[in-house]
Motif scaffolding. Structure first.
Motif, PDB file in Angstrom:
ATOM      1  N   ASN A   1      12.836  22.067   8.112  1.00 47.08           N
ATOM      2  CA  ASN A   1      11.700  22.384   9.351  1.00 47.08           C
ATOM      3  C   ASN A   1      10.440  23.021   9.046  1.00 47.08           C
ATOM      4  OD1 ASN A   1      13.492  21.053  11.035  1.00 47.08           O
ATOM      5  ND2 ASN A   1      14.396  22.769  11.403  1.00 47.08           N
ATOM      6  N   SER A   2      10.120  23.035   7.428  1.00 47.85           N
ATOM      7  CA  SER A   2       8.798  23.564   7.365  1.00 47.85           C
ATOM      8  C   SER A   2       8.564  23.481   5.814  1.00 47.85           C
ATOM      9  CB  SER A   2       8.885  25.061   7.550  1.00 47.85           C
ATOM     10  OG  SER A   2       9.885  25.826   6.705  1.00 47.85           O
ATOM     11  N   ILE A   3       7.213  23.726   5.574  1.00 43.86           N
ATOM     12  CA  ILE A   3       6.612  23.686   4.249  1.00 43.86           C
ATOM     13  C   ILE A   3       5.854  24.931   3.860  1.00 43.86           C
ATOM     14  CG2 ILE A   3       5.096  22.250   2.694  1.00 43.86           C
ATOM     15  CD1 ILE A   3       5.640  19.778   4.384  1.00 43.86           C
TER      16      ILE A   3
ATOM     17  N   ALA B   1       8.992  13.146  18.845  1.00 47.39           N
ATOM     18  CA  ALA B   1       9.602  12.587  20.148  1.00 47.39           C
ATOM     19  C   ALA B   1       9.300  11.048  19.986  1.00 47.39           C
ATOM     20  CB  ALA B   1       8.727  12.878  21.393  1.00 47.39           C
ATOM     21  N   GLU B   2       8.154  10.357  19.259  1.00 47.05           N
ATOM     22  CA  GLU B   2       8.078   8.924  19.247  1.00 47.05           C
ATOM     23  C   GLU B   2       8.827   8.186  17.855  1.00 47.05           C
ATOM     24  OE1 GLU B   2       5.236  11.155  19.175  1.00 47.05           O
ATOM     25  OE2 GLU B   2       5.164  11.099  21.511  1.00 47.05           O
TER      26      GLU B   2
ATOM     27  N   GLY C   1       7.760  21.456  11.757  1.00 45.23           N
ATOM     28  CA  GLY C   1       8.123  20.197  12.320  1.00 45.23           C
ATOM     29  C   GLY C   1       9.736  20.053  12.335  1.00 45.23           C
ATOM     30  N   LYS C   2      10.093  18.947  13.030  1.00 40.88           N
ATOM     31  CA  LYS C   2      11.578  18.814  13.072  1.00 40.88           C
ATOM     32  C   LYS C   2      11.994  17.668  11.872  1.00 40.88           C
ATOM     33  CE  LYS C   2      15.144  16.940  16.108  1.00 40.88           C
ATOM     34  NZ  LYS C   2      15.462  15.981  17.069  1.00 40.88           N
TER      35      LYS C   2
ATOM     36  N   THR D   1      -6.096  14.286  -5.217  1.00 39.25           N
ATOM     37  CA  THR D   1      -6.795  14.912  -4.059  1.00 39.25           C
ATOM     38  C   THR D   1      -6.162  16.065  -3.531  1.00 39.25           C
ATOM     39  OG1 THR D   1      -4.974  13.732  -3.006  1.00 39.25           O
ATOM     40  CG2 THR D   1      -7.059  12.540  -3.535  1.00 39.25           C
ATOM     41  N   LYS D   2      -5.287  16.916  -3.940  1.00 43.92           N
ATOM     42  CA  LYS D   2      -4.746  18.080  -3.494  1.00 43.92           C
ATOM     43  C   LYS D   2      -4.519  17.979  -2.012  1.00 43.92           C
ATOM     44  CE  LYS D   2      -7.161  21.184  -6.481  1.00 43.92           C
ATOM     45  NZ  LYS D   2      -8.084  22.362  -6.540  1.00 43.92           N
ATOM     46  N   THR D   3      -3.501  16.717  -2.035  1.00 44.61           N
ATOM     47  CA  THR D   3      -3.178  16.078  -0.423  1.00 44.61           C
ATOM     48  C   THR D   3      -1.463  16.400  -0.572  1.00 44.61           C
ATOM     49  OG1 THR D   3      -5.003  15.184  -0.036  1.00 44.61           O
ATOM     50  CG2 THR D   3      -3.417  14.961   1.394  1.00 44.61           C
ATOM     51  N   ALA D   4      -0.860  16.747   0.411  1.00 45.08           N
ATOM     52  CA  ALA D   4       0.506  16.693   0.647  1.00 45.08           C
ATOM     53  C   ALA D   4       1.058  15.729   1.449  1.00 45.08           C
ATOM     54  CB  ALA D   4       1.350  17.796   1.005  1.00 45.08           C
ATOM     55  N   TYR D   5       1.861  14.870   1.433  1.00 44.48           N
ATOM     56  CA  TYR D   5       2.321  14.051   2.159  1.00 44.48           C
ATOM     57  C   TYR D   5       3.776  14.221   2.718  1.00 44.48           C
ATOM     58  CZ  TYR D   5      -1.822  11.284   1.181  1.00 44.48           C
ATOM     59  OH  TYR D   5      -3.181  11.017   1.087  1.00 44.48           O
ATOM     60  N   PHE D   6       4.303  14.029   3.996  1.00 43.89           N
ATOM     61  CA  PHE D   6       5.568  14.113   4.341  1.00 43.89           C
ATOM     62  C   PHE D   6       6.083  13.347   5.373  1.00 43.89           C
ATOM     63  CE2 PHE D   6       3.392  17.425   6.418  1.00 43.89           C
ATOM     64  CZ  PHE D   6       3.879  17.468   7.858  1.00 43.89           C
ATOM     65  N   THR D   7       7.042  13.157   5.786  1.00 44.66           N
ATOM     66  CA  THR D   7       7.688  12.481   6.756  1.00 44.66           C
ATOM     67  C   THR D   7       8.332  13.698   7.767  1.00 44.66           C
ATOM     68  OG1 THR D   7       9.791  12.129   5.947  1.00 44.66           O
ATOM     69  CG2 THR D   7       8.075  10.474   5.937  1.00 44.66           C
TER      70      THR D   7
END
Length: 167
Positions: free
Chosen positions: A113-115, A156-157, A134-135, A146-152
């Protein structure tokens, strides 16, 4: 194959179901995922086993000088040049993934639930900020340039993709 056509024994290993993992060219990395064992070997040495440790996850730094090792709850760092292991962090929930940030001084670590971020300067009070929560976070990916992280994560949606700039 040697000139005499016979295999040459390199090292004695505990019995197991081993798989070679991607590694730098002069080091062999073997893993037994069922027993959570990891070996690093340098075949040309008289004592070729550089490291034998419990591990469920391991990944080399971009320079192949350091190996990040996890046994689910603890992260350690193997320094190939110094042939030593240093403790990085321990958490109460399983580490799902840990990735190198653009240098060998920082990690990004995914939990359920965290990074978190982690500094690797081994001071007494390392800075490990929570970068996102997050969940059911998963699928952590770092875009190198780009020093950007992506995650899923679950919302609620439903399942959503998130972008996280890393400074």
């Amino acid at each position: 194959i040697p000139e005499n056509g016979r295999p040459v024994e390199i090292a004695a290993l505990k019995s197991g179901d081993y798989t070679f993992l991607s590694s730098q060219t002069n080091i062999l990395m073997l893993a037994d995922k069922k027993k959570s064992l990891l070996y690093l070997l340098k075949p040309e040495l008289n004592d070729p086993i550089l490291l034998e440790t419990r591990a469920t996850y391991a990944v080399w730094s971009p320079s192949f000088k350091k190996l990040m090792i996890s046994d689910d709850f603890e992260l350690r760092l193997y320094d190939y040049e110094k042939n030593e292991i240093n403790f990085v962090t321990r958490h109460g929930e399983p580490i799902k993934k840990a990735l190198w940030l653009d240098s060998e001084n920082h990690l990004v670590i995914e939990f359920g639930n965290s990074i978190l971020g982690a500094e690797l300067d081994f001071r007494d009070n390392n800075y490990s900020p929570t970068l996102a929560s997050g969940k059911d976070i998963s699928d952590l990916f770092l875009a190198d340039k780009t020093k950007t992280a992506y995650f899923t994560a679950e919302t609620a949606e439903g399942r959503r993709l998130f972008k996280l700039p890393i400074q």
